[in-house]
Design an enzyme around this catalytic site. Structure first.
Site, PDB file in Angstrom:
ATOM      1  N   GLU B  30       0.841  -1.196   0.000  1.00  0.00           N
ATOM      2  CA  GLU B  30       0.000   0.000   0.000  1.00  0.00           C
ATOM      3  C   GLU B  30       0.878   1.248   0.000  1.00  0.00           C
ATOM      4  OE1 GLU B  30      -2.124  -0.872   3.560  1.00  0.00           O
ATOM      5  OE2 GLU B  30      -3.051  -2.651   2.697  1.00  0.00           O
ATOM      6  N   LEU B  59      -6.077  -1.531  -0.964  1.00  0.00           N
ATOM      7  CA  LEU B  59      -5.844  -1.530   0.484  1.00  0.00           C
ATOM      8  C   LEU B  59      -6.447  -2.789   1.110  1.00  0.00           C
ATOM      9  CD1 LEU B  59      -6.382   1.686   2.625  1.00  0.00           C
ATOM     10  CD2 LEU B  59      -6.076  -0.596   3.547  1.00  0.00           C
ATOM     11  N   GLU B  61      -4.819  -6.381   2.987  1.00  0.00           N
ATOM     12  CA  GLU B  61      -3.627  -7.162   3.315  1.00  0.00           C
ATOM     13  C   GLU B  61      -3.761  -8.636   2.912  1.00  0.00           C
ATOM     14  OE1 GLU B  61      -5.008  -4.926   5.336  1.00  0.00           O
ATOM     15  OE2 GLU B  61      -3.434  -3.425   5.546  1.00  0.00           O
ATOM     16  N   PHE B  84       2.068  -1.256   8.682  1.00  0.00           N
ATOM     17  CA  PHE B  84       2.434  -1.226  10.106  1.00  0.00           C
ATOM     18  C   PHE B  84       2.185  -2.608  10.695  1.00  0.00           C
ATOM     19  CE2 PHE B  84       1.872   3.310   9.466  1.00  0.00           C
ATOM     20  CZ  PHE B  84       2.828   3.882  10.290  1.00  0.00           C
ATOM     21  N   ASP B  85       2.978  -2.941  11.733  1.00  0.00           N
ATOM     22  CA  ASP B  85       2.860  -4.218  12.443  1.00  0.00           C
ATOM     23  C   ASP B  85       1.423  -4.641  12.739  1.00  0.00           C
ATOM     24  OD1 ASP B  85       2.517  -2.209  14.603  1.00  0.00           O
ATOM     25  OD2 ASP B  85       4.708  -2.152  14.562  1.00  0.00           O
ATOM     26  N   GLY B  86       0.633  -3.702  13.316  1.00  0.00           N
ATOM     27  CA  GLY B  86      -0.727  -4.058  13.742  1.00  0.00           C
ATOM     28  C   GLY B  86      -1.699  -4.238  12.585  1.00  0.00           C
ATOM     29  N   PHE B  87      -1.251  -3.979  11.364  1.00  0.00           N
ATOM     30  CA  PHE B  87      -2.128  -4.156  10.198  1.00  0.00           C
ATOM     31  C   PHE B  87      -1.846  -5.458   9.460  1.00  0.00           C
ATOM     32  CE2 PHE B  87      -2.200   0.764   9.868  1.00  0.00           C
ATOM     33  CZ  PHE B  87      -3.070   0.828  10.941  1.00  0.00           C
ATOM     34  N   TYR B  89      -2.663  -8.367  10.578  1.00  0.00           N
ATOM     35  CA  TYR B  89      -3.655  -9.410  10.912  1.00  0.00           C
ATOM     36  C   TYR B  89      -4.708  -9.680   9.847  1.00  0.00           C
ATOM     37  CZ  TYR B  89      -1.154  -8.743  15.212  1.00  0.00           C
ATOM     38  OH  TYR B  89      -0.138  -8.630  16.122  1.00  0.00           O
ATOM     39  N   PRO B  90      -5.184  -8.694   9.089  1.00  0.00           N
ATOM     40  CA  PRO B  90      -6.090  -9.066   7.987  1.00  0.00           C
ATOM     41  C   PRO B  90      -5.426 -10.025   6.991  1.00  0.00           C
ATOM     42  CG  PRO B  90      -6.221  -6.709   8.420  1.00  0.00           C
ATOM     43  CD  PRO B  90      -5.055  -7.240   9.235  1.00  0.00           C
ATOM     44  N   HIS B 130       0.048   0.767  15.738  1.00  0.00           N
ATOM     45  CA  HIS B 130       1.202   1.203  14.950  1.00  0.00           C
ATOM     46  C   HIS B 130       2.536   0.930  15.634  1.00  0.00           C
ATOM     47  CE1 HIS B 130      -2.021   3.350  12.926  1.00  0.00           C
ATOM     48  NE2 HIS B 130      -1.193   3.724  11.973  1.00  0.00           N
TER      49      HIS B 130
END
Lengths: 367, 325
Positions: B30, B59, B61, B84-87, B89-90, B130
């Site tokens: 992205e 957009l 993942e 970012f790390d926390g994104f 999971y999708p 983030h």
């Protein structure tokens, strides 16, 4: 959306202004091709029925019947060209077999001997079965993006241009992956056909809960061309998917085909459909059986009983052979646990493999 | 050639050199094209290699990882950026249920050379999702290789090696240290991808960590030195597979050990390292192996991150405790 149908439930031809352009393609098929389609359906059903029996006899851990869905599967399988690639879910026994997967290789998955079963390099582009619902829609789309990046589609030569078929169902259409696949396919103009068998039941949940529109209607919202076909009519499934595949390969235009069909059997042998659907519904779909429909069509074209009985004899052999294979098959070596996790040696796994061997030897076996 | 580069530029150079050397290498993610990614790690690569090699994806993942798997089946070597790390999971299902298991499912007959780049960790004062450290999930997953460079030279070479690997690699990037400069030599790799490396020699206590935490350990070691305690710092550059030899060797020498990480401690990499070291070094231990980690709570709002994240003082407190035995 109009549903294309060429054959009535008894196999008699339906010719009208809506489908005359499709008949102009269907009329070019030879009886030899029709018989081959019928043969693929009959052999698959014999295999499928015997695999179900083997499961009931405790020889398979699970079985996933495709009975009732052979028509659409035969239509699309025969519409695919040699250079095409197939991403099945786990119920496309006819389709993967048509690409060169042996029935024994399918059974090996369900007797718990392997998670894969075959090598796609040896099965004319039939990729492996996928058990996570809808996941393969993204893999197929990525593969089709690669086809396009390679310049292997869109040249306008249908004999060379490649296309990709991905199979999933009404249940999978609710998964996020399936939507993301449509988005990526549209964005990157990937030469892929989404072959969606709406068999009406995602285990126990009816397709009306998955979608309040036809599934095909959804595709236009993604900018993907869509069509709907009677999925128990092999001939209609063939002509429509053939045209869509050729559009995908020639124009790099993703396509979405909803096949209206029905899962006659259980979702898997662990399922009990009598708990959620009526016998009237089941009986009404049994009367639309894709094999009987094709047989009726061929009978009307003057194909003799000798042809049908030769296929039935071959089907008995297929069933006997799969029984022989299953009863005689060996257990995989425990090396299978360790050997293919990575493409090269992994020190930790090598240690664990050695530790297992030592542990087993400590009981005083062959060593 | 040797030059001083920040980690972000070293990663950029590695991807550029890999793309120039091999046409099958693609970048996906992205905002990685014209913008160069939110951290500018892919800056200029779209201009150099074009839209066919640097894909500004929708957009999504799962879509990025899932289509990368298909591209790998087709013979490509995709390098995916997760913003970012926390994104991540999708895309988690596509990573752990598909990417990680594909080679095994194919019995090794098809390679899946996909790199997933994840900027991770705290110290940047950002909003929720983030600043996380999800590497433990991936290290727990068979079939993935998980690496985490802490220096610019490692960033360059480990990225080159990750792209050349025929297995999927989860590539954790120390985002708080993206602009920390270091000497990068493009003439040859100093280490193999999965080696643990002694970053600083010492004799009294072994400090173990990865990624940005290595910088904290170096700081702690310098302070301890002034107080008369000699710390050896081991940079665990690869979390899976994990090269224990340098850790074991160090611990046999020092007899005392502190393992530090930003992630919560419960069922974590630090726990695994501590358990393995007590199995392998039991007779060398003078003190229990201590862990220093984030708390077993969600990563806090930015104003509290300095409390949550282990700093040199928290590490030194653990050093005091192991020295007390």
């Amino acid at each position: 959306m109009t549903q294309t149908r060429l054959l009535d439930v008894d196999g008699s031809e339906i010719r009208n202004t809506d489908n005359e352009r499709w008949w102009s393609v269907a009329d070019d098929l030879t009886d030899e091709q029709h018989v081959e389609m019928l043969r693929s359906m009959v052999l698959t059903r014999a295999f499928d029925t015997e695999a179900g029996n083997l499961q009931r006899q405790g020889k398979l851990g699970l079985w996933v019947p495709s009975i009732g869905q052979e028509g659409g599967q035969a239509g699309v399988a025969f519409a695919m060209r040699d250079q095409d690639t197939l991403f099945p879910s786990y119920r496309e026994h006819l389709m993967v077999h048509q690409r060169g997967v042996r029935f024994e290789q399918i059974v090996d998955i369900f007797r718990g001997a392997t998670h894969g079963g075959w090598d796609p390099a040896e099965t004319r582009g039939a990729r492996l079965y996928s058990l996570v619902i809808g996941t393969q829609s993204l893999h197929a789309t990525g593969y089709a993006m690669g086809v396009r990046f390679d310049g292997a589609s869109g040249t306008g030569d249908p004999e060379a241009d490649e296309a990709v078929v991905v199979c999933y169902g009404d249940g999978a259409s609710s998964q996020g992956d399936a939507s993301e696949a449509l988005i990526f396919a549209a964005s990157y103009e990937a030469p892929v056909l989404f072959m969606v068998q709406n068999n009406k039941w995602a285990i126990s949940v009816p397709s009306s809960v998955q979608s309040r529109t036809s599934l095909a209607q959804r595709a236009s919202g993604f900018g993907v061309s869509a069509a709907s076909v009677d999925g128990n009519d092999a001939l209609a499934s063939y002509v429509v998917s053939r045209a869509m595949l050729d559009a995908a390969r020639s124009e790099n235009a993703p396509q979405y085909l909803e096949l209206d069909t029905y899962r006659i059997g259980a979702h898997t042998t662990s399922d009990d459909p009598t708990k959620y659907r009526s016998s009237d519904e089941l009986e009404s779909w049994k009367r639309r059986d894709p094999i009987e429909r094709m047989r009726g069509f061929l009978r009307a074209r003057g194909i003799g009983d000798d042809v049908f009985s030769a296929i039935d004899t071959e089907a008995k052999d297929v069933a006997a052979e799969i029984r022989r294979h299953t009863l005689g098959a060996s257990t995989p070596s425990s090396d299978e646990i360790f050997d293919f996790v990575y493409t090269d040696a992994n020190a930790s796994l090598e240690e664990q493999k050695l530790a297992l061997a030592r542990f087993e030897a400590s009981f005083g076996g062959d060593e | 050639m040797t030059e001083q580069l920040p980690i972000a530029k070293a990663l950029n150079l590695a991807m550029r050199d890999a793309m120039a050397a091999d046409d099958s290498v693609l970048l996906m993610g992205e905002d990685i094209g014209d913008l160069g990614g939110v951290f500018r790690v892919t800056d200029g690569l779209k201009a150099e290699f074009g839209t066919g090699r640097v894909l500004d994806t929708p957009l999504a993942e799962a879509g990025i990882i899932g289509t990368a798997i298909g591209l790998a089946m087709r013979g490509y070597r995709p390098v995916c950026e997760i913003q970012f790390d926390g994104f991540v999971y999708p895309g988690f299902d596509q990573i752990v249920s598909q990417l990680a298991k594909m080679t095994n499912r194919h019995r090794g007959r098809q390679a899946f050379p996909v790199v997933v780049r994840i900027p991770h960790g705290g110290h940047i004062g950002a909003v929720e999702h983030h600043q996380e450290s999800p590497e433990g999930y991936f290290a727990h997953t068979s079939g993935l290789r998980v690496v985490a460079p802490s220096t610019a030279n490692d960033a360059y070479w480990m990225m080159r090696q990750a792209i050349e690997s025929n297995d999927p690699v989860i590539f954790m990037e120390p985002k708080a240290k993206y602009w920390a400069k270091g000497e990068v030599s493009t003439e040859g790799a100093q280490y193999a991808l999965h080696e643990s490396v002694v970053a600083k020699q010492g004799t009294d206590v072994t400090l173990i960590g990865h990624s940005a935490m290595v910088h904290v350990l170096m700081q702690a070691a310098a302070i301890a030195e002034n107080e008369g305690v000699s710390c050896e710092v081991v940079d665990v550059r690869s979390l899976s597979p994990l090269d224990y030899e340098p850790l074991v060797e160090s611990l046999r020498k020092t007899g005392r050990c502190v393992v530090a990480q930003e992630a919560p401690g419960h069922v974590s990499l630090g726990s695994e390292i501590a358990a393995t070291l007590q199995e392998r070094c039991f007779y060398s231990l003078e003190a229990p192996v201590m862990r220093v980690s984030g708390f077993d709570a969600p990563f806090p709002p930015a104003q509290l991150e300095a409390v949550y994240l282990p700093d040199a003082d928290r590490v030194l407190d653990a050093v005091d405790r192991v020295m007390a035995y």
